[in-house]
Design a protein around this motif. Structure first.
Motif, PDB file in Angstrom:
ATOM      1  N   LEU A  86     -12.919  71.975  28.174  1.00 41.01           N
ATOM      2  CA  LEU A  86     -12.190  73.150  27.719  1.00 41.01           C
ATOM      3  C   LEU A  86     -11.035  72.757  26.823  1.00 41.01           C
ATOM      4  O   LEU A  86     -10.721  73.422  25.843  1.00 41.01           O
ATOM      5  CB  LEU A  86     -11.669  73.964  28.920  1.00 41.01           C
ATOM      6  CG  LEU A  86     -12.733  74.726  29.702  1.00 41.01           C
ATOM      7  CD1 LEU A  86     -12.114  75.371  30.944  1.00 41.01           C
ATOM      8  CD2 LEU A  86     -13.399  75.788  28.843  1.00 41.01           C
ATOM      9  N   THR A 130     -20.008  73.009  31.758  1.00 38.48           N
ATOM     10  CA  THR A 130     -19.104  74.128  31.503  1.00 38.48           C
ATOM     11  C   THR A 130     -19.888  75.399  31.178  1.00 38.48           C
ATOM     12  O   THR A 130     -19.531  76.494  31.616  1.00 38.48           O
ATOM     13  CB  THR A 130     -18.144  73.783  30.348  1.00 38.48           C
ATOM     14  OG1 THR A 130     -17.440  72.577  30.662  1.00 38.48           O
ATOM     15  CG2 THR A 130     -17.131  74.898  30.124  1.00 38.48           C
ATOM     16  N   ALA A 158     -19.960  79.024  33.257  1.00 38.22           N
ATOM     17  CA  ALA A 158     -19.742  80.307  32.588  1.00 38.22           C
ATOM     18  C   ALA A 158     -20.920  81.256  32.825  1.00 38.22           C
ATOM     19  O   ALA A 158     -20.735  82.457  33.047  1.00 38.22           O
ATOM     20  CB  ALA A 158     -19.530  80.089  31.091  1.00 38.22           C
ATOM     21  N   ARG A 166     -16.338  75.995  19.690  1.00 35.66           N
ATOM     22  CA  ARG A 166     -17.198  76.838  20.522  1.00 35.66           C
ATOM     23  C   ARG A 166     -18.332  76.000  21.096  1.00 35.66           C
ATOM     24  O   ARG A 166     -18.890  75.129  20.420  1.00 35.66           O
ATOM     25  CB  ARG A 166     -17.776  78.005  19.711  1.00 35.66           C
ATOM     26  CG  ARG A 166     -16.774  78.705  18.818  1.00 35.66           C
ATOM     27  CD  ARG A 166     -15.668  79.393  19.593  1.00 35.66           C
ATOM     28  NE  ARG A 166     -16.111  80.646  20.177  1.00 35.66           N
ATOM     29  CZ  ARG A 166     -16.127  81.800  19.501  1.00 35.66           C
ATOM     30  NH1 ARG A 166     -15.767  81.833  18.214  1.00 35.66           N
ATOM     31  NH2 ARG A 166     -16.494  82.917  20.103  1.00 35.66           N
ATOM     32  N   GLU A 170     -20.068  81.695  25.402  1.00 32.51           N
ATOM     33  CA  GLU A 170     -18.611  81.773  25.510  1.00 32.51           C
ATOM     34  C   GLU A 170     -18.148  81.121  26.818  1.00 32.51           C
ATOM     35  O   GLU A 170     -18.466  81.584  27.906  1.00 32.51           O
ATOM     36  CB  GLU A 170     -18.156  83.228  25.451  1.00 32.51           C
ATOM     37  CG  GLU A 170     -18.452  83.920  24.119  1.00 32.51           C
ATOM     38  CD  GLU A 170     -17.764  83.242  22.943  1.00 32.51           C
ATOM     39  OE1 GLU A 170     -16.621  82.775  23.112  1.00 32.51           O
ATOM     40  OE2 GLU A 170     -18.371  83.181  21.858  1.00 32.51           O
ATOM     41  N   THR A 171     -17.418  80.030  26.687  1.00 28.92           N
ATOM     42  CA  THR A 171     -16.971  79.284  27.858  1.00 28.92           C
ATOM     43  C   THR A 171     -15.475  79.435  28.126  1.00 28.92           C
ATOM     44  O   THR A 171     -14.948  78.804  29.038  1.00 28.92           O
ATOM     45  CB  THR A 171     -17.308  77.789  27.698  1.00 28.92           C
ATOM     46  OG1 THR A 171     -16.721  77.290  26.494  1.00 28.92           O
ATOM     47  CG2 THR A 171     -18.817  77.591  27.647  1.00 28.92           C
ATOM     48  N   GLY A 172     -14.784  80.246  27.310  1.00 33.72           N
ATOM     49  CA  GLY A 172     -13.383  80.555  27.568  1.00 33.72           C
ATOM     50  C   GLY A 172     -12.422  79.607  26.885  1.00 33.72           C
ATOM     51  O   GLY A 172     -12.777  78.487  26.558  1.00 33.72           O
ATOM     52  N   PRO A 173     -11.175  80.086  26.668  1.00 33.77           N
ATOM     53  CA  PRO A 173     -10.730  81.469  26.917  1.00 33.77           C
ATOM     54  C   PRO A 173     -11.399  82.440  25.942  1.00 33.77           C
ATOM     55  O   PRO A 173     -11.693  82.065  24.809  1.00 33.77           O
ATOM     56  CB  PRO A 173      -9.228  81.412  26.685  1.00 33.77           C
ATOM     57  CG  PRO A 173      -9.035  80.271  25.741  1.00 33.77           C
ATOM     58  CD  PRO A 173     -10.092  79.258  26.084  1.00 33.77           C
ATOM     59  N   VAL A 174     -11.663  83.664  26.423  1.00 34.54           N
ATOM     60  CA  VAL A 174     -12.407  84.622  25.621  1.00 34.54           C
ATOM     61  C   VAL A 174     -11.495  85.723  25.097  1.00 34.54           C
ATOM     62  O   VAL A 174     -10.436  85.998  25.644  1.00 34.54           O
ATOM     63  CB  VAL A 174     -13.554  85.265  26.434  1.00 34.54           C
ATOM     64  CG1 VAL A 174     -14.599  84.220  26.798  1.00 34.54           C
ATOM     65  CG2 VAL A 174     -13.030  85.955  27.680  1.00 34.54           C
ATOM     66  N   LEU A 210     -16.967  86.063  29.820  1.00 37.77           N
ATOM     67  CA  LEU A 210     -17.231  84.638  29.995  1.00 37.77           C
ATOM     68  C   LEU A 210     -18.722  84.435  30.260  1.00 37.77           C
ATOM     69  O   LEU A 210     -19.312  85.091  31.112  1.00 37.77           O
ATOM     70  CB  LEU A 210     -16.409  84.095  31.170  1.00 37.77           C
ATOM     71  CG  LEU A 210     -16.378  82.579  31.346  1.00 37.77           C
ATOM     72  CD1 LEU A 210     -15.625  81.926  30.195  1.00 37.77           C
ATOM     73  CD2 LEU A 210     -15.719  82.209  32.677  1.00 37.77           C
TER      74      LEU A 210
END
Length: 235
Positions: A17, A55, A59, A161, A194-198, A204
Motif C-alpha cells: 500500500l 493485497t 480487497a 494502482r 481498487e486496493t485503497g485508499p479509494v 474497496l
C-alpha cells in the motif's frame, strides 16, 4: 507458524500500500499483445508480485462482504468500449443492478452484447484459486490449471494502482505447427482492482477498469472489450 505467516502477510500489505503510492518508474504492461505467444514457464509468486496479489485478495474479500451487506439491488454504471477486428470502435454506457444468484454476485443488465457481468471476489472469478491459497498464508505459483488450458498471472503496479494481467493458454494441437504441443496464449485479461485508499463512491476491491483481448481470424490482430466503472447509486 500460522501466526508468523499471518504477521508476514500483514506486513506485506502495509508495504504494498505504501509502495503503490511512491513516485518513480513502475512495471508496465507492454502495449503489444501476448496473444499467440508461448506461455512462460510457471514460477512461484514472490516479493512484489505476491504482495500485490495478497493485497488484491484482501480487497476482494472486503468487497464480497460489503456488496452482500450494503449494496445488493443497487445500481452500478459502466462505460463499455468495443474494438472490432477491423479496428472500428464504439462505446456505450450500461446500467446494471447488483444481484446474487447461487452465491455468485453479478452485475445484471438487459444488454445483449458482451460485458463483464460476473463480479470478481476472493471466491469467484479469475483470482479465486490464487486468493484461496494466499489468504491461508500459503505460497502459490503464477499459473493455474483452467479446464483444458492454463491461466498465468502477472501482478504489477501502474500509476500507483494495483493491476493484473492474466494469460489464458491452450495446448497447440496442430501437428504441422512449430509450436505443436506447447501452451499458446489465446486470451488476455487486464483488471485494475481498487486496493485503497479509494475515492468517494468507489468500493474497496472494485474492478474499476477491465479489458479482454481475443485473437481475430487473421491471427495477427485482436478485438477487445474494455469496461470502466462510472458510478453506483441506491437507485
Amino acid at each position: 507458524m500460522r501466526n508468523l505467516k499471518s504477521a508476514c502477510l500483514g506486513l506485506m500489505t502495509l508495504l504494498i500500500l505504501a509502495s503503490c503510492g511512491e513516485a518513480g518508474p513502475q512495471k508496465r504492461v507492454p502495449a503489444s499483445t501476448s496473444i499467440g505467444s508461448i506461455l512462460d514457464t510457471p514460477k512461484p509468486l514472490a516479493n512484489k508480485e505476491m504482495e500485490i496479489a495478497y493485497t488484491m485478495c484482501l480487497a476482494l474479500r472486503n468487497k464480497s462482504t460489503e456488496y452482500r451487506s450494503k449494496h445488493l439491488n443497487q445500481i452500478f454504471s459502466f462505460e463499455v468500449e468495443y474494438t472490432a477486428c477491423n479496428r472500428t470502435s464504439s462505446s456505450t454506457v450500461i446500467t446494471t443492478r447488483l444481484n446474487e444468484a447461487n452465491n455468485v454476485l453479478v452485475y445484471d443488465s438487459s444488454l445483449s452484447t458482451f460485458y463483464f457481468k460476473n463480479v470478481e471476489t476472493h471466491t469467484t472469478g479469475m483470482l479465486a484459486p490464487i486468493c484461496g491459497t494466499l489468504l491461508k498464508g500459503q505460497p502459490t505459483t503464477d499459473t493455474i490449471d483452467e479446464g483444458d488450458g492454463k491461466r498465468q498471472f502477472n501482478f504489477y503496479a501502474e500509476d500507483g494502482r494495483a493491476k493484473f494481467t492474466s494469460y489464458l493458454a491452450r495446448r497447440d494441437a496442430n501437428a504441422q505447427s512449430s509450436t505443436f504441443g506447447q501452451f499458446i496464449v489465446v486470451r488476455e485479461d487486464i483488471k485494475q482492482i481498487e486496493t485503497g485508499p479509494v475515492l468517494p463512491g468507489v468500493i474497496l476491491g472494485l474492478e474499476s477498469d477491465q479489458t479482454q483481448r481475443i485473437p481475430c481470424p487473421d491471427g495477427v490482430t485482436f478485438e477487445s472489450v474494455r469496461q470502466l466503472f462510472l458510478t453506483h447509486s441506491v437507485d
